[in-house]
Design an enzyme around this catalytic site. Structure first.
Site, PDB file in Angstrom:
ATOM      1  N   HIS A  75       0.862  -1.199   0.000  1.00 26.96           N
ATOM      2  CA  HIS A  75       0.000   0.000   0.000  1.00 26.96           C
ATOM      3  C   HIS A  75       0.889   1.236   0.000  1.00 26.96           C
ATOM      4  O   HIS A  75       1.249   1.763   1.043  1.00 26.96           O
ATOM      5  CB  HIS A  75      -0.908  -0.014   1.224  1.00 26.96           C
ATOM      6  CG  HIS A  75      -2.063   0.935   1.135  1.00 26.96           C
ATOM      7  ND1 HIS A  75      -3.245   0.744   1.810  1.00 26.96           N
ATOM      8  CD2 HIS A  75      -2.236   2.089   0.436  1.00 26.96           C
ATOM      9  CE1 HIS A  75      -4.073   1.733   1.557  1.00 26.96           C
ATOM     10  NE2 HIS A  75      -3.475   2.563   0.720  1.00 26.96           N
ATOM     11  N   HIS A 210     -12.121   1.491   4.151  1.00 25.18           N
ATOM     12  CA  HIS A 210     -12.955   2.698   4.144  1.00 25.18           C
ATOM     13  C   HIS A 210     -14.416   2.267   4.275  1.00 25.18           C
ATOM     14  O   HIS A 210     -15.265   2.589   3.426  1.00 25.18           O
ATOM     15  CB  HIS A 210     -12.718   3.506   2.874  1.00 25.18           C
ATOM     16  CG  HIS A 210     -11.334   4.078   2.789  1.00 25.18           C
ATOM     17  ND1 HIS A 210     -11.011   5.306   3.323  1.00 25.18           N
ATOM     18  CD2 HIS A 210     -10.183   3.565   2.275  1.00 25.18           C
ATOM     19  CE1 HIS A 210      -9.721   5.549   3.110  1.00 25.18           C
ATOM     20  NE2 HIS A 210      -9.201   4.491   2.483  1.00 25.18           N
ATOM     21  N   ASP A 289       1.220   2.963   3.600  1.00 22.14           N
ATOM     22  CA  ASP A 289       0.201   3.850   3.038  1.00 22.14           C
ATOM     23  C   ASP A 289       0.867   5.172   2.682  1.00 22.14           C
ATOM     24  O   ASP A 289       0.288   6.251   2.816  1.00 22.14           O
ATOM     25  CB  ASP A 289      -0.959   4.069   4.021  1.00 22.14           C
ATOM     26  CG  ASP A 289      -2.191   4.698   3.358  1.00 22.14           C
ATOM     27  OD1 ASP A 289      -2.216   4.779   2.113  1.00 22.14           O
ATOM     28  OD2 ASP A 289      -3.102   5.120   4.079  1.00 22.14           O
TER      29      ASP A 289
END
Length: 400
Positions: A75, A210, A289
């Site tokens: 990610h 999410h 991320d």
């Protein structure tokens, strides 16, 4: 910020011996140990005392530092000033050449459907296909969204969230092509749309993220094949004892791998310990991320129409929303080991073997094992990368 040293040694030696290190192999820790590399592949490993180093013209003395399988980041939105979201010119080269300075040898280029345009996704696909220079390997594309829950949008703007649309879904898949390896979706948005099975049937990892899904809906998604949880805890409905939601499902379903940002900010130490207790290292995939600010110094930056502030290894929007870490992935390894007490030789699994298995690459990556790609990172006791090899080519550190 200047780029870290990049030292692609061209051509790479056909045979190389890395020795005198704390070598974490598929069979356990060997100290002092060696790794033999031939033609970009691990030819063998073992105790330094068992090998005749006179036979090896090219040698690297690890000086009792850690010799680990290269780290894999599933990610990563960009780094070193470049963004995969916008398919910045040269982004694949910049990220690939600089990640070895973080001990990273493989990554998923993470992007999203922005501005109602799939062109950047297609450009990223082409850039990955065309790039063939030494460096961390671009293992494919991770598309985050756009079928997410607006209530859990995290760093995404509301206009980047879409309701399920089969035509748009297929358009994104076509744009990413055969480079698409993972797609993050909110289960409550897509369970009924059939998107999960369509991804699985194409060999693409379906990830929940999410999301404010109930435990029931998240559980249905798991049954359909959604076996990955994007940045667990972050941008998810909170756990409640009467409605555990996606967090509870991710922690209790053994088939689900939980992705975690282990920078010491995104997730509380006790929540990390809970995940480790539930999943073990084989059920956790560490990630950054990371944004284009990964590898950048503290300061204020303009990106995506926002003023982002980097301080102490963390990036935030104007309202304080976290938008990824700027800490190298190897520092996440240090933090995980320090807060949980899991030894480095075990903790490394969440940074190498588990991510490789998620992508179905565990037959050639993620372990120091004979026949595997020679993706190797030499890391100091202070968790500073010293040297990195990507498929047998040294791309960071002092030349062997």
């Amino acid at each position: 910020m200047p780029a870290p040293p990049y030292c692609a040694i061209m051509p790479a030696p056909d045979r190389l011996l890395i020795h005198n290190g704390q070598v974490v192999t598929a069979e356990g820790l060997i100290t002092p140990g060696y790794v033999a590399i031939e033609n970009g592949v691990i030819a063998g490993f073992g105790s330094t005392s068992d090998i005749d180093d006179i036979e090896w013209e090219h040698q690297y003395d690890a000086q009792w530092n850690w010799v680990l399988p290269g780290l894999i980041d599933l990610h990563l939105q960009g780094g070193f000033g470049k963004s995969f979201f916008d398919a910045d010119e040269g982004v694949v080269q910049t990220v690939s050449q600089n990640l070895p300075s973080h001990g990273v040898t493989g990554f998923l280029a993470t992007t999203a459907f922005l501005h109602n345009d799939v062109t950047p996704i297609a450009h990223l696909r082409d850039a990955i296909a065309a790039y063939d220079q030494p460096g961390a390997e671009a293992l494919g594309i991770h598309v985050e969204g756009p079928f997410l829950n607006a209530e859990c949008r995290g760093g995404f703007s509301p206009e980047h969230i879409h309701e399920p649309d089969s035509s748009l879904f297929e358009e994104i898949l076509e744009a990413a092509g055969d480079r698409l390896r993972m797609m993050t979706l909110a289960p409550e948005k897509v369970v009924e749309a059939g998107f999960i099975r369509k991804l699985i049937d194409r060999g693409i990892v379906a990830a929940m993220g999410h999301t404010a899904a109930s435990a029931e809906i998240a559980g249905e998604a798991v049954i359909l094949g959604m076996h990955y949880a994007t940045h667990l805890y972050n941008a998810m409905a909170p756990f409640h004892h009467r409605e555990p939601g996606p967090i509870g499902v991710a922690l209790t379903r053994p088939e689900v791998v939980a992705e975690l940002i282990l920078d010491g900010v995104h997730v509380h130490p006790d929540a990390i310990k809970l995940a480790v207790a539930c999943k073990g290292m084989t059920g956790i995939a560490a990630c950054t991320d990371g944004t284009p600010l990964l590898g950048q110094t503290d300061g204020t930056y303009e990106r995506w129409g926002h003023t982002l502030t980097v301080k102490d290894g963390t990036a935030r929007k104007e309202d304080g929303t976290l938008v990824g870490t700027t800490k190298p992935l190897v520092k996440h390894l240090e933090y995980l080991s320090s807060v949980t007490g899991v030894p480095v030789e075990e903790a490394i699994t969440a940074f190498s073997a588990t991510p490789a298995k998620v992508l179905g690459l565990n037959d050639r990556k993620g372990l120091i094992q004979t026949g595997y790609d020679a993706d190797i990172a030499v890391i100091s006791a202070g968790f500073e990368p010293i040297a990195t090899w990507c498929r047998g080519v040294q791309t960071f550190g002092t030349e062997a």
